[in-house]
Design an enzyme around this catalytic site. Structure first.
Site, mmCIF file in Angstrom:
data_model
loop_
_atom_site.group_PDB
_atom_site.id
_atom_site.type_symbol
_atom_site.label_atom_id
_atom_site.label_comp_id
_atom_site.label_asym_id
_atom_site.label_seq_id
_atom_site.Cartn_x
_atom_site.Cartn_y
_atom_site.Cartn_z
ATOM 1 N N GLY A 172 0.839 -1.197 0.000
ATOM 2 C CA GLY A 172 0.000 0.000 0.000
ATOM 3 C C GLY A 172 0.869 1.239 0.000
ATOM 4 N N ARG A 173 0.335 2.329 0.512
ATOM 5 C CA ARG A 173 1.093 3.587 0.518
ATOM 6 C C ARG A 173 1.969 3.752 1.748
ATOM 7 N NH1 ARG A 173 -3.380 7.254 -0.135
ATOM 8 N NH2 ARG A 173 -2.007 8.810 0.772
ATOM 9 N N GLU A 185 5.871 4.022 1.598
ATOM 10 C CA GLU A 185 6.456 5.264 1.082
ATOM 11 C C GLU A 185 7.053 6.104 2.204
ATOM 12 O OE1 GLU A 185 3.444 7.441 -0.999
ATOM 13 O OE2 GLU A 185 3.232 5.927 -2.560
ATOM 14 N N CYS A 245 3.753 -6.519 -2.425
ATOM 15 C CA CYS A 245 3.391 -5.314 -3.155
ATOM 16 C C CYS A 245 4.428 -4.213 -2.940
ATOM 17 C CB CYS A 245 1.988 -4.893 -2.744
ATOM 18 S SG CYS A 245 1.173 -3.728 -3.842
ATOM 19 N N HIS A 246 4.006 -3.052 -2.446
ATOM 20 C CA HIS A 246 4.918 -1.936 -2.200
ATOM 21 C C HIS A 246 5.762 -2.129 -0.943
ATOM 22 C CE1 HIS A 246 2.449 -0.059 -5.270
ATOM 23 N NE2 HIS A 246 3.335 0.925 -5.350
ATOM 24 N N TYR A 304 4.836 -5.146 -6.563
ATOM 25 C CA TYR A 304 3.949 -4.547 -7.551
ATOM 26 C C TYR A 304 4.839 -4.025 -8.684
ATOM 27 C CZ TYR A 304 0.000 -2.293 -9.642
ATOM 28 O OH TYR A 304 -0.982 -1.946 -10.523
#
Length: 185
Positions: free
Chosen positions: A87-88, A91, A117-118, A137
């Site tokens: 997800g975010r 980051e 994923c991320h 991802y």
């Protein structure tokens, strides 16, 4: 049974946070979900990412997820494995030096690490994937390559294990991803 540390944060991908957390507990493992600057009993916001025919995934507000441990008081020697959802959240979590140190400690001690994923953004920032086959991802492929990893382009429902590292491109891989991760316990 294993004791798993899960590092998560606001706008983590909902399925990648909730499903492995609940599945690992259902299998009898203990999972401590932590977030920097938050305590047990506090919540993080999740985001739901879906594949709806657009050129990239879409994002919607997900659930509130209640953390069950304090980030500030974890003792890494208490844990057998590390889980990093996508997800975010990765980051900004990758900007936290303590998060990076935790990932490096698990890697140095050859303990299982799973990232989906991320979540690969955390692995690349920690510098622990050089020479490893890593899935993520597809948008994270350049980061994997720049960090010295070999990007493994997999179908969304597949996962890959390289040594003590298990990675997958997205939440549709949960069955295979969790099977490979728990096999390392």
């Amino acid at each position: 049974m294993a004791r798993v540390l899960m590092i998560t944060g606001d706008f983590v991908e909902d399925y990648e946070n909730m499903v492995p957390f609940q599945a690992l507990i259902a299998m009898g493992h203990e999972v401590d979900a932590v977030c920097p600057d938050k305590k047990a009993g506090e919540s993080i916001a999740t985001a739901i990412h879906d594949f709806e025919g657009d050129q990239t995934y879409t994002e919607k507000r997900g659930h509130n997820f209640v953390l069950n441990a304090d980030f500030s008081s974890i003792n890494l020697s208490d844990y057998d494995a590390l889980y990093l959802p996508g997800g975010r959240a990765p980051e900004y979590l990758r900007l936290n030096s303590k998060v990076i140190e935790i990932i490096q400690t698990f890697s140095t001690n050859n303990k299982p690490i799973a990232a989906i994923c991320h979540g690969a953004q955390l692995l690349t920032a920690a510098g622990v994937i050089e020479g490893k086959k890593v899935s993520a991802y597809p948008a994270c492929a350049p980061e994997v390559t720049l960090a010295g990893g070999e990007y493994a382009s997999l179908e969304m429902d597949q996962a890959i294990t390289d040594g003590q590292l298990v990675t997958a491109p997205a939440w549709p891989a949960h069955p295979e991803f969790l099977k490979q991760f728990t096999a390392l316990f």
